[in-house]
Design a protein around this motif. Structure first.
Motif, PDB file in Angstrom:
ATOM      1  N   SER A  72       0.659  -1.130  -0.025  1.00  0.00           N
ATOM      2  CA  SER A  72       0.111  -0.033  -0.062  1.00  0.00           C
ATOM      3  C   SER A  72       0.747   1.379  -0.072  1.00  0.00           C
ATOM      4  N   THR A  73       0.189   2.333  -0.375  1.00  0.00           N
ATOM      5  CA  THR A  73       0.997   3.664  -0.460  1.00  0.00           C
ATOM      6  C   THR A  73       0.499   4.506   0.733  1.00  0.00           C
ATOM      7  N   PHE A  74       1.503   5.247   1.293  1.00  0.00           N
ATOM      8  CA  PHE A  74       0.881   6.242   2.309  1.00  0.00           C
ATOM      9  C   PHE A  74       1.605   7.453   1.889  1.00  0.00           C
ATOM     10  N   THR A  75       0.877   8.617   1.952  1.00  0.00           N
ATOM     11  CA  THR A  75       1.083   9.969   1.278  1.00  0.00           C
ATOM     12  C   THR A  75       0.773  10.959   2.457  1.00  0.00           C
ATOM     13  N   PHE A  76       1.924  11.808   2.846  1.00  0.00           N
ATOM     14  CA  PHE A  76       1.603  12.788   3.903  1.00  0.00           C
ATOM     15  C   PHE A  76       0.769  13.795   3.192  1.00  0.00           C
ATOM     16  N   THR A  77       0.201  14.494   4.398  1.00  0.00           N
ATOM     17  CA  THR A  77      -0.911  15.623   3.954  1.00  0.00           C
ATOM     18  C   THR A  77      -0.228  17.059   4.184  1.00  0.00           C
ATOM     19  N   THR A  78       1.103  17.327   4.790  1.00  0.00           N
ATOM     20  CA  THR A  78       1.576  18.538   5.272  1.00  0.00           C
ATOM     21  C   THR A  78       2.662  18.783   4.280  1.00  0.00           C
ATOM     22  N   PHE A  96       0.210  17.992  13.702  1.00  0.00           N
ATOM     23  CA  PHE A  96       0.382  18.606  15.203  1.00  0.00           C
ATOM     24  C   PHE A  96       1.575  19.897  14.837  1.00  0.00           C
ATOM     25  N   PRO A  97       1.290  21.166  15.396  1.00  0.00           N
ATOM     26  CA  PRO A  97       1.945  22.090  15.279  1.00  0.00           C
ATOM     27  C   PRO A  97       3.363  22.116  16.008  1.00  0.00           C
ATOM     28  N   ARG A  98       4.323  22.344  15.239  1.00  0.00           N
ATOM     29  CA  ARG A  98       5.893  22.505  15.685  1.00  0.00           C
ATOM     30  C   ARG A  98       6.348  23.937  15.487  1.00  0.00           C
ATOM     31  N   GLY A  99       5.899  24.938  16.674  1.00  0.00           N
ATOM     32  CA  GLY A  99       6.303  26.056  16.245  1.00  0.00           C
ATOM     33  C   GLY A  99       5.675  27.057  15.312  1.00  0.00           C
ATOM     34  N   PRO A 100       6.470  27.337  14.282  1.00  0.00           N
ATOM     35  CA  PRO A 100       6.162  28.016  13.148  1.00  0.00           C
ATOM     36  C   PRO A 100       5.793  27.133  12.019  1.00  0.00           C
ATOM     37  N   THR A 118       8.299   4.523  12.666  1.00  0.00           N
ATOM     38  CA  THR A 118       7.755   5.774  12.420  1.00  0.00           C
ATOM     39  C   THR A 118       8.399   6.555  11.559  1.00  0.00           C
ATOM     40  N   VAL A 119       7.682   7.308  10.689  1.00  0.00           N
ATOM     41  CA  VAL A 119       8.314   8.532   9.871  1.00  0.00           C
ATOM     42  C   VAL A 119       7.527   9.518  10.073  1.00  0.00           C
ATOM     43  N   MET A 120       8.604  10.788  10.127  1.00  0.00           N
ATOM     44  CA  MET A 120       7.992  11.995  10.511  1.00  0.00           C
ATOM     45  C   MET A 120       8.504  13.010   9.703  1.00  0.00           C
ATOM     46  N   ILE A 121       7.772  14.160   9.706  1.00  0.00           N
ATOM     47  CA  ILE A 121       8.018  15.398   9.342  1.00  0.00           C
ATOM     48  C   ILE A 121       8.017  16.667  10.165  1.00  0.00           C
ATOM     49  N   ASN A 122       9.253  17.353  10.251  1.00  0.00           N
ATOM     50  CA  ASN A 122       9.367  18.503  11.107  1.00  0.00           C
ATOM     51  C   ASN A 122       9.246  17.952  12.780  1.00  0.00           C
TER      52      ASN A 122
END
Length: 253
Positions: A72-78, A96-100, A118-122
């Motif tokens: 399956s393919t997962f696509t981030f939204t942000t 979730f917000p991370r400062g700016p 776990t794959v993360m952005i910012n």
């Protein structure tokens, strides 16, 4: 020869012929057009069939392997980031917000419910703590992120870190995305230089410049590899190979 003896010879010849045609004793082989017997012809046919079978098996073994698991393919939204993962796994995504900036995480669990990656952005949950002795198991480029604009280009590294301060703690396995592979030898937990992160830098130390900060983290059960040998064994296991495939499937854009 008398008539009686001639009749006996003829009768024995007929009996021998009938016996050869029956199901008891096989008849004598007849000559073939090539001068061989049926047994030699049968042997040749068997050898030819075996050669054909062997050739087919060799061709099959040299053919490229086919996928054995649905993906399956997962696509981030942000941000523009996606990856592939086993279809029987589950994924839990959060923003979730991370400062700016906006942070996002996707936790992938296997069919039994164990958190694997776990794959993360910012965002990152990696802590910085005690001194360790680091052994890098493997590192390589991430072709799917080459067009993302990071400088230097992002690559993955998988390494084991053994605490040097005592306490009976075993080695921890770390998976990291960065522009520079951590060095073997003394350092600080999670791939940092021996002196720790730069003053005022993020938890993982200064990272490459780019559109956003991507990160990866192994599940709590997975990262407790116990030793360098344990880290190598896990990386070579089916689960480790699957995680590597997920990393190599990361695509920006």
């Amino acid at each position: 020869m008398t008539g009686r003896m001639l009749g006996l010879v003829v009768g024995l010849a007929l009996a021998a012929g009938l016996t050869g045609c029956g199901s008891g004793t096989p008849a004598a082989p007849r000559a073939t057009a090539g001068g061989g017997s049926p047994s030699s012809s049968a042997a040749a046919a068997t050898a030819a069939a075996a050669a054909t079978t062997a050739g087919t098996a060799a061709a099959a073994s040299s053919a490229p392997p086919t996928a054995t698991a649905d993906l399956s393919t997962f696509t981030f939204t942000t941000q523009k980031l996606s990856l592939r993962y086993p279809a029987e796994w589950t994924v839990e995504a959060k923003t979730f917000p991370r400062g700016p900036v906006m942070g996002e995480s996707a936790e992938f669990r296997d069919a039994a419910g164990k958190a694997v990656l776990t794959v993360m952005i910012n965002a990152t949950s990696y802590d910085v703590g005690w001194p360790v002795q680091r052994t890098v198991i493997e590192s390589a480029a991430l072709p799917g992120l080459a067009a993302g604009g990071w400088s230097p280009a992002l690559q993955y590294s998988f390494f084991a870190e053994e605490p040097t301060g005592g306490g009976g703690l075993g080695a921890l396995c770390t998976l990291k995305l960065s522009g520079e592979v951590p060095a073997n030898g003394p350092g600080t937990l999670r791939g940092l230089p021996q002196g720790g992160p730069a003053q005022g830098g993020p938890a993982q130390g200064p990272g490459p410049s780019g559109p956003y900060l991507p990160g990866v983290e192994l599940g709590p059960e997975v990262e407790k590899c116990g030793s360098v040998d344990g880290a190598r064994a896990w990386w070579a296991s089916p689960e480790g190979r699957q995680v590597k495939a997920m990393l190599l499937s990361l695509t920006a854009g």
